[in-house]
Scaffold this motif. Structure first.
Motif, PDB file in Angstrom:
ATOM      1  N   VAL A 169     -15.648  53.763  -0.244  1.00  0.00           N
ATOM      2  CA  VAL A 169     -14.890  54.431   0.652  1.00  0.00           C
ATOM      3  C   VAL A 169     -13.932  53.235   1.270  1.00  0.00           C
ATOM      4  O   VAL A 169     -14.451  52.191   1.712  1.00  0.00           O
ATOM      5  CB  VAL A 169     -15.544  55.171   1.687  1.00  0.00           C
ATOM      6  N   GLY A 170     -12.516  53.512   1.548  1.00  0.00           N
ATOM      7  CA  GLY A 170     -11.849  52.531   1.871  1.00  0.00           C
ATOM      8  C   GLY A 170     -10.719  52.115   1.312  1.00  0.00           C
ATOM      9  O   GLY A 170     -10.289  52.549   0.485  1.00  0.00           O
ATOM     10  N   ASP A 171      -9.978  50.775   1.596  1.00  0.00           N
ATOM     11  CA  ASP A 171      -8.913  50.463   0.951  1.00  0.00           C
ATOM     12  C   ASP A 171      -9.487  49.707  -0.317  1.00  0.00           C
ATOM     13  O   ASP A 171     -10.244  48.735  -0.335  1.00  0.00           O
ATOM     14  CB  ASP A 171      -7.987  49.285   1.557  1.00  0.00           C
ATOM     15  N   LEU A 172      -8.671  49.789  -1.443  1.00  0.00           N
ATOM     16  CA  LEU A 172      -9.040  49.335  -2.669  1.00  0.00           C
ATOM     17  C   LEU A 172      -7.875  48.239  -3.140  1.00  0.00           C
ATOM     18  O   LEU A 172      -6.537  48.877  -3.435  1.00  0.00           O
ATOM     19  CB  LEU A 172      -9.248  50.235  -3.726  1.00  0.00           C
ATOM     20  N   LYS A 173      -8.015  47.017  -3.181  1.00  0.00           N
ATOM     21  CA  LYS A 173      -7.074  46.219  -3.386  1.00  0.00           C
ATOM     22  C   LYS A 173      -6.914  45.903  -4.950  1.00  0.00           C
ATOM     23  O   LYS A 173      -7.928  45.721  -5.471  1.00  0.00           O
ATOM     24  CB  LYS A 173      -7.246  44.549  -2.597  1.00  0.00           C
TER      25      LYS A 173
END
Length: 245
Positions: A169-173
């Motif tokens: 979960v969260g931002d995937l760069k």
């Protein structure tokens, strides 16, 4: 100064202080308020009265009041207080409007410093230059069992596809090195990206935010600052959450 419609208030006070006024004046004769308002309309093309018109009507009332039934002091004070309150409100509104306009001008001037810099653009294009990797960010609020990235050139042709495994979960760069599926370097230009994520058995297409160069700044009719991005997309300054030099 903006016109303030005091006709109703003035007429109301005159009628209240001299109840026989309406019944004793023939219908063919205009009241002071009617005459003043019609004269103002003929002169300016607008009904309602400003400060000068109000004072003219006010002094006319004083000169023409019934000496046997004069208007009470409280009635005159009420008229003056009402006019002063409306005048103060109008002045405050004008000052606030001027302040907002001034702030909008300063905001667009300050935003011009963003020209040439890179900002995050949701679903925006990105400029590939000399093979420098293009970075993207995808938010995955529930994580993903797998994510697929697709790269399209300025003609909408699919040039590269990448598949990533499970993500938290969260931002995937994510970064693209400027090569096609065969590993061949692609020419410099504007490219767009699409992400497809599978999470808990559901397929979604989350927004890919890319870092794109600002080429211009403008202001919308509602004073919102708009950034022109290389590749033709526009974005509100308020939607930018990252700036790179």
């Amino acid at each position: 100064m903006a016109n303030l419609n005091m006709l109703n208030a003035a007429t109301a006070v005159t009628s209240a202080t001299n109840p026989n006024w309406s019944s004793t004046v023939p219908s063919s004769i205009k009241t002071t308020a009617q005459a003043a308002n019609e004269a103002l309309t003929a002169k300016t093309g607008q009904s309602g009265m400003g400060q000068k018109d109000f004072l003219t009507l006010f002094t006319t009332q004083l000169k023409n009041q019934d000496p046997l039934d004069p208007v009470k002091n409280e009635a005159f004070v009420a008229q003056l207080a009402q006019f002063s309150q409306l005048e103060a409100t109008t002045g405050m509104a004008t000052s606030l409007e001027n302040f907002v306009t001034s702030q909008a001008g300063q905001q667009i001037t300050a935003s011009s410093n963003l020209i040439g810099k890179k900002v995050s653009v949701p679903d925006g294009p990105a400029q590939l230059t000399a093979g420098t990797p293009v970075e993207g960010i995808v938010n995955l609020p529930t994580g993903a069992d797998g994510v697929q990235f697709q790269v399209f050139d300025d003609k909408g042709v699919l040039v590269n596809t990448q598949v990533l495994g499970a993500q938290t979960v969260g931002d995937l760069k994510w970064a693209w090195n400027g090569a096609d599926d065969s590993g061949n370097a692609l020419p410099d230009g504007v490219y767009r990206f699409k992400a497809t994520a599978v999470s808990q058995g559901k397929t979604t297409t989350p927004s890919v935010s890319t870092m794109a160069s600002v080429v211009g700044v403008s202001q919308a009719a509602d004073k919102t600052v708009i950034l022109q991005i290389l590749g033709g997309k526009t974005i509100k300054l308020a939607d930018v959450n990252r700036i790179d030099g």
